[in-house]
Design a protein around this motif. Structure first.
Motif, PDB file in Angstrom:
ATOM      1  N   SER A  46       0.817  -1.215   0.000  1.00  0.00           N
ATOM      2  CA  SER A  46       0.000   0.000   0.000  1.00  0.00           C
ATOM      3  C   SER A  46       0.849   1.262   0.000  1.00  0.00           C
ATOM      4  N   ASP A  80      -5.348  10.862   3.946  1.00  0.00           N
ATOM      5  CA  ASP A  80      -5.561   9.469   3.550  1.00  0.00           C
ATOM      6  C   ASP A  80      -4.263   8.666   3.571  1.00  0.00           C
ATOM      7  N   LEU A 130      -1.445   4.846   6.198  1.00  0.00           N
ATOM      8  CA  LEU A 130      -0.701   3.809   5.490  1.00  0.00           C
ATOM      9  C   LEU A 130       0.758   3.796   5.921  1.00  0.00           C
ATOM     10  N   GLU A 175      -7.220  -1.789   1.539  1.00  0.00           N
ATOM     11  CA  GLU A 175      -7.074  -0.402   1.978  1.00  0.00           C
ATOM     12  C   GLU A 175      -8.065  -0.051   3.075  1.00  0.00           C
ATOM     13  N   ASP A 224      -6.584   1.487   6.488  1.00  0.00           N
ATOM     14  CA  ASP A 224      -7.048   2.843   6.775  1.00  0.00           C
ATOM     15  C   ASP A 224      -7.626   2.941   8.179  1.00  0.00           C
ATOM     16  N   SER A 258      -5.354   4.690  11.343  1.00  0.00           N
ATOM     17  CA  SER A 258      -5.851   5.975  11.811  1.00  0.00           C
ATOM     18  C   SER A 258      -6.232   5.969  13.277  1.00  0.00           C
ATOM     19  N   SER A 281      -7.889  11.703  11.894  1.00  0.00           N
ATOM     20  CA  SER A 281      -7.644  10.631  10.935  1.00  0.00           C
ATOM     21  C   SER A 281      -8.687   9.529  11.046  1.00  0.00           C
ATOM     22  N   ALA A 312     -11.161   8.210   8.157  1.00  0.00           N
ATOM     23  CA  ALA A 312     -11.230   6.807   7.750  1.00  0.00           C
ATOM     24  C   ALA A 312     -12.655   6.279   7.803  1.00  0.00           C
ATOM     25  N   ASN A 343     -14.478   7.666   4.791  1.00  0.00           N
ATOM     26  CA  ASN A 343     -14.105   6.981   3.550  1.00  0.00           C
ATOM     27  C   ASN A 343     -14.721   5.596   3.461  1.00  0.00           C
ATOM     28  N   THR A 344     -14.783   4.900   4.596  1.00  0.00           N
ATOM     29  CA  THR A 344     -15.241   3.509   4.590  1.00  0.00           C
ATOM     30  C   THR A 344     -16.756   3.392   4.456  1.00  0.00           C
TER      31      THR A 344
END
Length: 564
Positions: free
Chosen positions: A93, A282, A286, A483, A487, A491, A551, A555, A558-559
């Protein structure tokens, strides 16, 4: 008569002088045998340091080990054990992280900064453990991530840290299972096609996860091993496999840049900074996820032969910077491969950007499969030991460790961060035991040795391992992409486990003055150096606490809510 009186007078003076000297010795504080070492360390290094003390028995006897259990880990095995936990699927990643954060400037700088902080926090964990219990040169230690947290914050923190380590290991196994599933998909299709089963098996879930569960079945017996040192050969094989994988990615990326007919030059895909703050946010999880292995530092340190400061420092330094070098090469070359993809971007798993039928990358995929397979026990065993040690009655520790009274007579100092010129002195650490650096084993006044690996029956270890391992595999079969796992972990849990808890524990533990451990010479000679260590810890806590909150929110968004 004159000679007799003269003799008597001389004898009385001698006796009086001897008695006075004994009284002075009794009143004076113990001498510091490491004064020369302390002075030299202060002159050479002004970096934050941690004081690691050594002591001798009051009667001058050497250390004895009558338990029949000995430290078996070498520096090489300790290094490979940590690297096989740290380096693995997460490095796939990094090309995405480099591309999002600026692969030619800010990305490498963020990776370097993460490596520096990780090495510092590794040393904080060891320093906190040694402050509480000086390690014996031959008898295995009993420290763990959870025991350090308990000493710093109390029993409730012990339970919290246990849950934290368990879920880190569990979701780490989930992430590796997802990687293994995605990577072995061509193998699944080839096996089923050769057996003419594709027409009979209509379940897409089954065909997608067949090889993953087959590997889990084969690896399950390895998760019943008693200690991590038993996996030392597996660690070396794992690192060799990941090196082959990295070489395949680098070769294909360079080949693509040379032969790509695109009118745009290859350097047009090199960037200095991220396109937006959102992409930087983002990318940060990682970077952090790639260095997570803190829960295994103390168990491996417990088994390291002759754990003198030089040997421990060399082990931690070579581990961290070996991983950094590999990450830097794979991250940069992998991100440059975006020049050869239709979208100009790389996936969270860079292997998905290559042709599935590429024979060279097929070799790389097999090597990664070996790496992931050998890393599974490193993820399952810590979680298994937590459950057995804490929640199953009847589990005992491997050896009873006697309580030894400690003396603050001798101090030995080691920088938290390596000083200039130190590497040359430690390029080939001496394996022979040095009496001046010989650490002494001790336990807390309560005699608590909860950090020791539990000595339970094979059946118990097998059942607990199956419950953890196969549950992780089942969860992985329901996850779409790797990912998502990295993520969420990077985070939240990774920041807490990797940075916040080691810094907080060090601040609390090193501020304590107990009967077992006192620091008279540390107060006299090292206030400045310890002060800067504590300042750095406070700075990291101040930075990463709000970063973890922001963060984690990013996350979750995003998820569960997409990228819009």
């Amino acid at each position: 008569s004159f000679l007799t009186s003269t003799y008597q007078s001389t004898l009385l003076k001698l006796l009086s002088t001897t008695q006075t000297k004994k009284m002075e010795e009794a009143l004076l504080p113990p001498s510091n045998t490491a004064t020369t070492t302390s002075t030299a360390a202060e002159e050479v290094d002004h970096q934050p340091v941690v004081t690691i003390t050594t002591a001798t028995y009051d009667n001058g006897d050497e250390e004895e080990n009558d338990t029949g259990v000995y430290r078996e880990g070498t520096i090489a095995s300790a290094r490979f054990n940590i690297l096989s936990t740290m380096v693995g699927g997460g490095c796939l990643s990094l090309p995405l992280a480099f591309q999002q954060s600026g692969n030619s400037l800010l990305g490498p700088l963020l990776l370097l900064l993460t490596a520096l902080i990780t090495d510092f926090c590794f040393r904080l964990l060891v320093a906190s453990a040694v402050h509480l219990k000086r390690p014996h040169s031959t008898r295995p230690g009993t420290d763990s991530f959870e025991s350090i947290t308990q000493e710093a914050f109390g029993p409730k923190a012990f339970i919290m840290s246990q849950l934290l380590v368990f879920f880190m290991c569990f979701f780490g196994a989930v992430g590796y299972s997802v990687l293994l599933r995605d990577m072995m998909e061509p193998v699944n299709d080839a096996i089923l096609e050769s057996l003419n089963l594709l027409d009979f098996i209509k379940s897409e879930w089954f065909t997608k996860n067949l090889t993953m569960f087959a590997v889990i079945l084969l690896v399950t017996p390895a998760t019943t091993l008693q200690t991590l040192t038993s996996l030392k050969n597996c660690g070396a094989m794992s690192m060799f496999s990941i090196f082959v994988l990295g070489s395949c990615i680098v070769f294909r990326s360079v080949q693509c840049q040379v032969n790509n007919p695109s009118p745009e030059p290859w350097y047009s895909y090199l960037t200095l900074f991220p396109d937006s703050p959102r992409e930087l946010l983002d990318a940060l999880p990682l970077y952090i996820s790639c260095f997570v292995c803190h829960y295994n530092i103390l168990p491996v340190h417990n088994e390291l032969q002759n754990p003198t400061p030089k040997r421990v420092s060399w082990w931690l330094r070579t581990t961290t910077w070996g991983a950094f070098g590999l990450y830097l090469i794979m991250g940069w070359t992998g991100s440059a491969y975006g020049h050869c993809t239709p979208t100009g971007k790389v996936h969270g798993n860079v292997l998905l950007d290559f042709d599935k039928k590429d024979p060279l990358l097929l070799v790389g995929r097999m090597c990664l499969a070996v790496t992931i397979t050998l890393a599974f026990p490193m993820l399952v065993i810590p979680g298994r030991d937590i459950i057995i040690r804490s929640y199953l009655p009847g589990s005992t520790t491997t050896a009873e460790t006697p309580v030894v009274e400690q003396s603050p007579a001798d101090d030995l100092q080691e920088p938290l961060l390596p000083s200039e010129g130190e590497e040359d002195n430690e390029a080939a650490p001496d394996d022979e035991f040095n009496d001046e650096e010989a650490p002494l084993d001790a336990v807390s006044e309560s005699g608590n040795i909860d950090g020791a690996p539990p000595s339970s029956s094979y059946i118990v270890r097998l059942l607990v391992s199956i419950a953890i391992f196969w549950t992780a595999g089942t969860v992985a079969s329901l996850v779409d992409g790797i990912e998502v796992v990295w993520d969420l972990l990077g985070s939240s849990l990774s920041i807490l486990l990797s940075f916040l808890i080691p810094c907080g524990s060090y601040l609390v533990i090193t501020s304590k003055e107990t009967e077992a451990v006192s620091w008279p010479y540390d107060r006299d000679n090292n206030d400045g150096k310890r002060f800067w260590s504590r300042v750095l810890c406070w700075a990291l806590i101040g930075i990463f606490t709000p970063l973890m909150i922001v963060s984690t929110a990013n996350a979750v968004r995003n998820t569960f809510f997409g990228n819009n």
